[in-house]
Write a protein that holds these residues in place. Structure first.
Motif, short mmCIF file in Angstrom:
data_model
loop_
_atom_site.label_atom_id
_atom_site.label_comp_id
_atom_site.label_asym_id
_atom_site.label_seq_id
_atom_site.Cartn_x
_atom_site.Cartn_y
_atom_site.Cartn_z
N SER A 160 -13.95 29.47 -111.15
CA SER A 160 -13.22 28.24 -111.48
C SER A 160 -13.93 27.48 -112.59
O SER A 160 -13.29 26.95 -113.51
N SER A 161 -15.26 27.43 -112.53
CA SER A 161 -16.02 26.76 -113.58
C SER A 161 -15.82 27.46 -114.92
O SER A 161 -15.65 26.80 -115.96
N PHE A 162 -15.82 28.79 -114.90
CA PHE A 162 -15.61 29.53 -116.14
C PHE A 162 -14.23 29.27 -116.71
O PHE A 162 -14.07 29.13 -117.94
N SER A 163 -13.21 29.16 -115.86
CA SER A 163 -11.86 28.87 -116.34
C SER A 163 -11.81 27.53 -117.05
O SER A 163 -11.19 27.40 -118.12
N VAL A 164 -12.47 26.53 -116.47
CA VAL A 164 -12.48 25.21 -117.09
C VAL A 164 -13.25 25.23 -118.41
O VAL A 164 -12.79 24.67 -119.43
N LEU A 165 -14.39 25.89 -118.44
CA LEU A 165 -15.19 25.97 -119.67
C LEU A 165 -14.43 26.70 -120.78
O LEU A 165 -14.48 26.30 -121.95
N LEU A 166 -13.71 27.75 -120.42
CA LEU A 166 -12.95 28.49 -121.41
C LEU A 166 -11.82 27.63 -121.98
O LEU A 166 -11.59 27.62 -123.19
N PHE A 167 -11.14 26.88 -121.11
CA PHE A 167 -10.08 26.00 -121.61
C PHE A 167 -10.67 24.92 -122.51
O PHE A 167 -10.06 24.55 -123.53
N GLN A 168 -11.85 24.41 -122.15
CA GLN A 168 -12.48 23.39 -122.99
C GLN A 168 -12.80 23.93 -124.38
O GLN A 168 -12.60 23.23 -125.38
N ASP A 169 -13.29 25.17 -124.45
CA ASP A 169 -13.59 25.75 -125.76
C ASP A 169 -12.32 25.90 -126.59
O ASP A 169 -12.34 25.71 -127.82
N ILE A 170 -11.22 26.24 -125.93
CA ILE A 170 -9.95 26.33 -126.65
C ILE A 170 -9.47 24.94 -127.07
O ILE A 170 -8.94 24.75 -128.17
N ALA A 171 -9.68 23.94 -126.19
CA ALA A 171 -9.23 22.58 -126.49
C ALA A 171 -9.99 21.97 -127.66
O ALA A 171 -9.49 21.04 -128.31
N VAL A 172 -11.18 22.46 -127.96
CA VAL A 172 -11.95 21.94 -129.10
C VAL A 172 -11.17 22.13 -130.40
O VAL A 172 -11.26 21.29 -131.31
N ILE A 173 -10.41 23.21 -130.50
CA ILE A 173 -9.61 23.44 -131.71
C ILE A 173 -8.63 22.28 -131.90
O ILE A 173 -8.46 21.75 -133.01
N PHE A 174 -7.99 21.88 -130.80
CA PHE A 174 -7.08 20.73 -130.86
C PHE A 174 -7.81 19.47 -131.26
O PHE A 174 -7.32 18.67 -132.07
N MET A 175 -9.00 19.26 -130.71
CA MET A 175 -9.77 18.06 -131.03
C MET A 175 -10.19 18.03 -132.49
O MET A 175 -10.18 16.97 -133.14
N LEU A 176 -10.57 19.17 -133.03
CA LEU A 176 -10.98 19.24 -134.43
C LEU A 176 -9.83 18.88 -135.36
O LEU A 176 -10.03 18.33 -136.45
#
Length: 649
Positions: A146-162
């Motif tokens: 579950s932690s890995f799923s959240v971390l992976l989504f966060q890495d993808i969400a960084v693209i949106f933030m940039l």
């Protein structure tokens, strides 16, 4: 050159000294690297070292780490994760960002600053969490996945933030979205001079991004196999290492040019190559560089802590840091309830992701350059991010303490009322006792099973097994289980000392009971022999003998001959064990016991003469005139062995 050698020596020396000390204290390697950075900070300041520049270089270790994570995650498994990836990860980022935005609004910060701070602090440390989960063997647990799923989504969400952050600045800076996205291109990103597509409209940049992702997938699917096959023909290990690095660095460069996160590209490439025959070779070549760069990254995080600002605003910084950790922990705990993450996994998920992440350093730099946050606020938040990361190992220590308290709470539960008085008592129903119990019950024997794991017993009861909770080493519980009337006690618990003490007690107070004890090692056999047990089963002995039998067959022995050789060895080993047990002294180490050493040399010499020198082993493979024992001989030998009460198995 001298400056480079000096810095290299400082960083490597600090890591080599601090990490073993931290590991010895049970703190983990991550905290060791962070403490090494803190100690180095004054030295680096005297040398006027640009720690942030080194940190940007070291962030490439996260890119390599995600590449390796992708190698271990097959596309099918990634598709199976889509529910938690989008649901759990998406809700964590959204709810945390909204909560932090609410706090910023209450503090009268402009809404633009609140949005930026909310998204930045919603992220967690991919580097620290994944490193710690891997070290502790928790990646395969429900909390780890579950932690890995959240971390992976966060890495993808960084693209949106940039892409979003430049829109939060002045309107005349909107045109610089692509340039700044490339400049802050995530872990291991390049500088702003690599932005060839910055002039394109939004739809054009979208097409470039899709094209870059498709190119990464194409390279991983169609070009890597012939490339590595061609390189393998050279039979030069260093060339394969260079090719593996070229692959990761090249993909990171491609994603940076497209204005995307290099970490995302490396992860996608790893997933595509997860089914490749070169997967393990790639991992073995990349992993050393990943470890060194991640270690350097953690050292720079510790060295980058602004202690002057921390001293000036100590209580404010501590309050903000602890408040952030508590806020994120509450949100994560709530999500664990919604997604039914239970037990210790819930606390692993809650505490493991409660810190801010290394992406925050990149994004906070971007907010200053885009005039979203003033320098003072950014510096304060940088300190909060760094301090929360420094506290992460402590959160995992707290997780361990909670797990210990949960285990003690389960152990302190009252024992079950035992209403079964079978003649067979099984102490322990794990991977050993469970098989024994099923075998006996399959042939109609009634058993009384005692186990100390309440969660294990709940699962067994769900399948219809009659088992009782309690500590089998307690005399009162043994009495309640009917030890006075029992004929057989099978000790299958996994604690060596508890096994020995239980056998000692039963042999002394209930000598009429036949005891079969699980032995964890050869030395444990001697301990059990010393307390009166004569029926000991070594837990890995039979599987080891089977491996030896397969080795004989692989060397050319006929399967029947190999079987007879193994039986001869087992019989000889059982006799050797009995002889060694007679001179064993549990109070003296074996190598300091003269009688034990002398007997061991005699036994080994005799074993070589009888098995190898006598031609039984070599003859089976090289001299086909040798005739193995007949089935009748084998039965006689087996019956003699069983009739000897002093022959351990």
């Amino acid at each position: 050159m001298g400056d480079f050698l000096l810095l290299t020596t400082l960083f490597l020396g600090a890591g080599v000294i601090a990490v073993p000390l931290a590991a010895r204290l049970g703190l983990g390697s991550v905290l060791g690297y962070l403490l090494a950075g803190i100690v180095l900070s004054p030295v680096l300041g005297l040398l006027h070292v640009d720690v942030i520049a080194i940190q940007h270089f070291a962030e490439f270790g996260v890119v390599m780490m995600l590449f390796i994570v992708g190698l271990e995650l097959e596309p099918k498994r990634l598709w199976e994760m889509r529910g938690r990836l989008l649901g759990l990860g998406g809700l964590q980022v959204l709810l945390t960002a909204l909560a932090v935005f609410g706090v910023c609004t209450a503090l009268d910060l402009p809404w633009r600053q609140g949005v930026a701070i909310g998204f930045i602090l919603a992220l967690s440390s991919t580097a620290i969490v994944l490193q710690t989960l891997t070290e502790r063997g928790l990646m395969s647990s429900d909390g780890g996945r579950s932690s890995f799923s959240v971390l992976l989504f966060q890495d993808i969400a960084v693209i949106f933030m940039l892409a979003l952050f430049p829109l939060l600045s002045a309107p005349d800076l909107v045109a610089s979205v692509g340039a700044h996205a490339a400049e802050a291109g995530g872990h291991g990103g390049a500088g702003g001079d690599l932005a060839p597509f910055a002039h394109l409209p939004g739809w054009g940049k979208g097409l470039v991004s899709l094209g870059a992702i498709a190119l990464v997938v194409g390279i991983g699917s169609y070009l890597t196999r012939p490339l590595f096959h061609f390189i393998a023909m050279a039979r030069l290990r260093e060339l394969f290492t260079a090719a593996a690095l070229m692959l990761v660095v090249g993909i990171a460069l491609l994603m940076t040019l497209a204005g995307l996160s290099p970490a995302l590209g490396a992860f996608l490439a790893g997933v595509v190559l997860a089914n490749s025959e070169y997967r393990h070779e790639l991992e073995s070549h990349i992993d050393p560089f990943r470890g060194l760069l991640l270690g350097l990254f953690f050292i720079t995080v510790g060295a980058a802590v602004d202690f002057q600002l921390l001293a000036d605003q100590l209580w404010t910084t501590l309050g903000l840091t602890l408040g952030l950790i508590v806020l994120k922990a509450l949100i994560l705990f709530g999500l664990s309830l919604v997604f039914r993450i239970g037990g210790s996994d819930r606390w692993l998920f809650t505490l493991g992701l409660a810190q801010a992440g290394e992406f925050g350093f990149v994004l906070l730099t971007l907010t200053v350059s885009e005039s979203i946050l003033p320098q003072a606020v950014s510096s304060q938040l940088l300190l909060v991010v760094a301090l929360s990361m420094l506290l992460t190992p402590g959160l995992f220590v707290l997780y361990g303490r909670i797990c210990s308290l949960m285990a003690k709470a389960r152990e302190s539960a009252p024992a079950d009322e035992i209403d079964s008085h079978a003649e067979i008592i099984i102490a322990g129903h794990g991977r050993v006792g469970g098989i024994v119990n099923r075998m006996l019950r399959a042939y109609g024997h009634e058993t009384t099973v005692l186990d100390y794991s309440s969660s294990q017993l709940e699962a067994l009861r769900a399948f219809g097994f009659k088992v009782f909770f309690g500590d089998a080493t307690r005399p009162d519980l043994l009495h309640a289980a009917g030890i006075d009337r029992a004929k057989l006690l099978i000790v299958a618990i996994d604690n060596r000392d508890q096994i020995t003490e239980l056998v000692r007690y039963v042999r002394k107070h209930h000598p009429h009971v036949h005891v079969i004890a699980r032995a964890t090692s050869r030395e444990h056999v001697y301990d059990l022999y010393a307390v009166g047990c004569r029926d000991m089963i070594r837990e890995t002995f039979d599987s080891s003998v089977r491996i030896g039998r397969s080795a004989f067959e692989a060397l050319g022995a006929h399967p029947f001959d190999a079987e007879q050789m193994c039986r001869a060895y087992v019989q000889q080993d059982r006799l050797n064990l009995r002889e060694m047990a007679e001179v064993y002294d549990p109070e003296v180490p074996n190598h300091k016991n003269p009688a034990f050493v002398t007997r061991a040399r005699e036994v080994l010499a005799r074993q070589r003469d009888e098995l190898s020198g006598g031609g039984r082993v070599l003859g089976a493979m090289n001299d086909r005139r040798w005739s193995p024992p007949t089935p009748k001989d084998v039965r006689v030998e087996r019956d003699q062995a069983r009739s000897d009460p002093k022959t351990p198995d």
